[in-house]
Motif scaffolding. Sequence first.
Motif: not given
Length: 76
Positions: A23-33, A36-38, A56-58
């Motif tokens: 999974m990319s950082q962008l995909e995680l960012a989108d899924a977690a709301g 991406e910078g965070s 949200n990440i979990s």
Amino acid sequence: MSEIEWMDIFGDNLRDILKDYNMSQLELADAAGIAEGSISNYINKRSIPSLRNAINISHALGLSMDELFYFEDKVF
């Protein structure tokens, strides 16, 4: 355990989890709301997630908080 040590371990854990999940950082960012910078800041050990972002990440990864914050045999 100091805050810097915690940030270091968490960043490594998150990087490894993303690699394992392919999974990319962008995909995680989108899924977690989350921005991406965070996500990048967490992985690059520049900041620690807030409780809200950690939850949200979990959820986005389908992991329990224990799995996300696995610190092996570290003593706090």
